[in-house]
Design a protein around this motif. Structure first.
Motif, PDB file in Angstrom:
ATOM      1  N   GLU A   1       6.139  28.883  11.473  1.00 28.50           N
ATOM      2  CA  GLU A   1       6.791  30.235  11.343  1.00 28.50           C
ATOM      3  C   GLU A   1       8.242  29.801  11.289  1.00 28.50           C
ATOM      4  O   GLU A   1       9.141  30.291  10.735  1.00 28.50           O
ATOM      5  N   ARG A   2       8.565  29.288  12.659  1.00 38.01           N
ATOM      6  CA  ARG A   2       9.983  28.820  12.776  1.00 38.01           C
ATOM      7  C   ARG A   2      10.599  28.159  11.785  1.00 38.01           C
ATOM      8  O   ARG A   2      11.949  28.352  11.275  1.00 38.01           O
TER       9      ARG A   2
ATOM     10  N   CYS B   1      -2.066  26.353  17.619  1.00 35.95           N
ATOM     11  CA  CYS B   1      -1.004  27.176  17.926  1.00 35.95           C
ATOM     12  C   CYS B   1       0.235  26.968  17.810  1.00 35.95           C
ATOM     13  O   CYS B   1       1.145  27.312  17.276  1.00 35.95           O
ATOM     14  N   TRP B   2       0.500  25.596  18.353  1.00 32.55           N
ATOM     15  CA  TRP B   2       1.876  25.044  18.220  1.00 32.55           C
ATOM     16  C   TRP B   2       2.477  24.940  16.705  1.00 32.55           C
ATOM     17  O   TRP B   2       3.360  25.120  16.338  1.00 32.55           O
ATOM     18  N   CYS B   3       1.130  24.437  16.085  1.00 34.97           N
ATOM     19  CA  CYS B   3       1.560  24.213  14.436  1.00 34.97           C
ATOM     20  C   CYS B   3       1.777  25.556  13.930  1.00 34.97           C
ATOM     21  O   CYS B   3       2.804  25.590  13.055  1.00 34.97           O
ATOM     22  N   GLU B   4       1.271  26.345  14.111  1.00 33.88           N
ATOM     23  CA  GLU B   4       1.578  27.961  13.649  1.00 33.88           C
ATOM     24  C   GLU B   4       2.763  28.336  14.056  1.00 33.88           C
ATOM     25  O   GLU B   4       3.531  28.789  13.209  1.00 33.88           O
ATOM     26  N   LYS B   5       3.308  28.331  15.291  1.00 31.43           N
ATOM     27  CA  LYS B   5       4.570  28.565  15.513  1.00 31.43           C
ATOM     28  C   LYS B   5       5.603  27.794  15.050  1.00 31.43           C
ATOM     29  O   LYS B   5       6.591  28.364  14.611  1.00 31.43           O
ATOM     30  N   THR B   6       5.395  26.492  14.858  1.00 31.88           N
ATOM     31  CA  THR B   6       6.322  25.633  14.418  1.00 31.88           C
ATOM     32  C   THR B   6       6.574  25.946  12.816  1.00 31.88           C
ATOM     33  O   THR B   6       7.858  25.993  12.370  1.00 31.88           O
TER      34      THR B   6
END
Length: 155
Positions: free
Chosen positions: A82-83, A75-80
């Motif tokens: 995207e950002r 989840c952290w990887c996906e959010k990062t």
């Protein structure tokens, strides 16, 4: 050696779970039934079966913990990701805008340089004209003063 077979703990956990399940099936169809029959403490198969079941529970618990950690990291990887993708797109847009502004300002600088050169020529021309006019007025003043002095003597 196990590092080359299992690149991460998750795969090792999954492999151990599968191995333990296979071992339980190999020992008997229903391990709980064997334990209920009293094949637990005194007999080696019962002890092995008990140990295998205990290990299986521990591996399953560890597997769930590893899955939660993996999910959190994913989840952290996906959010990062995207950002960072948004940041990169914004930076590209900003770069394009700034390059356009630089070209526009360079054009204005060139125009102002030409304007400055023309104004410097005009100033030099004005200074020369002022100097020439000053010399003429000075000569006229001298002529006037000399004529005035003559006229005053004549009177």
């Amino acid at each position: 050696e196990t590092a080359s077979l299992f690149p991460n703990r998750m795969m090792l956990t999954m492999w151990l779970t599968g191995f333990l399940t296979f071992a339980v099936l190999l020992v008997g169809a229903d391990a709980r039934a064997l334990l209920a029959q009293g094949v637990e403490d005194n007999h080696p198969p019962g002890q092995v079966l008990k140990l295998i079941l205990k290990m299986r529970r521990a591996v399953e618990i560890e597997g769930r913990k590893e899955q939660k950690t993996y999910d959190r990291h994913q989840c952290w990887c996906e959010k990062t990701l995207e950002r960072k993708a948004k940041d990169i797109a914004d930076a590209k847009d900003n770069t394009d805008r700034l390059q356009t502004l630089i070209k526009k300002l360079n054009g204005e600088i060139t125009a102002r340089d030409a304007e400055i050169k023309q104004l410097e020529k005009d100033i030099a021309s004005n200074k020369a004209a002022t100097k020439e006019a000053y010399e003429i007025r000075k000569k006229e003043l001298l002529d006037y003063n000399s004529e005035r002095a003559e006229n005053e003597q004549c009177i």
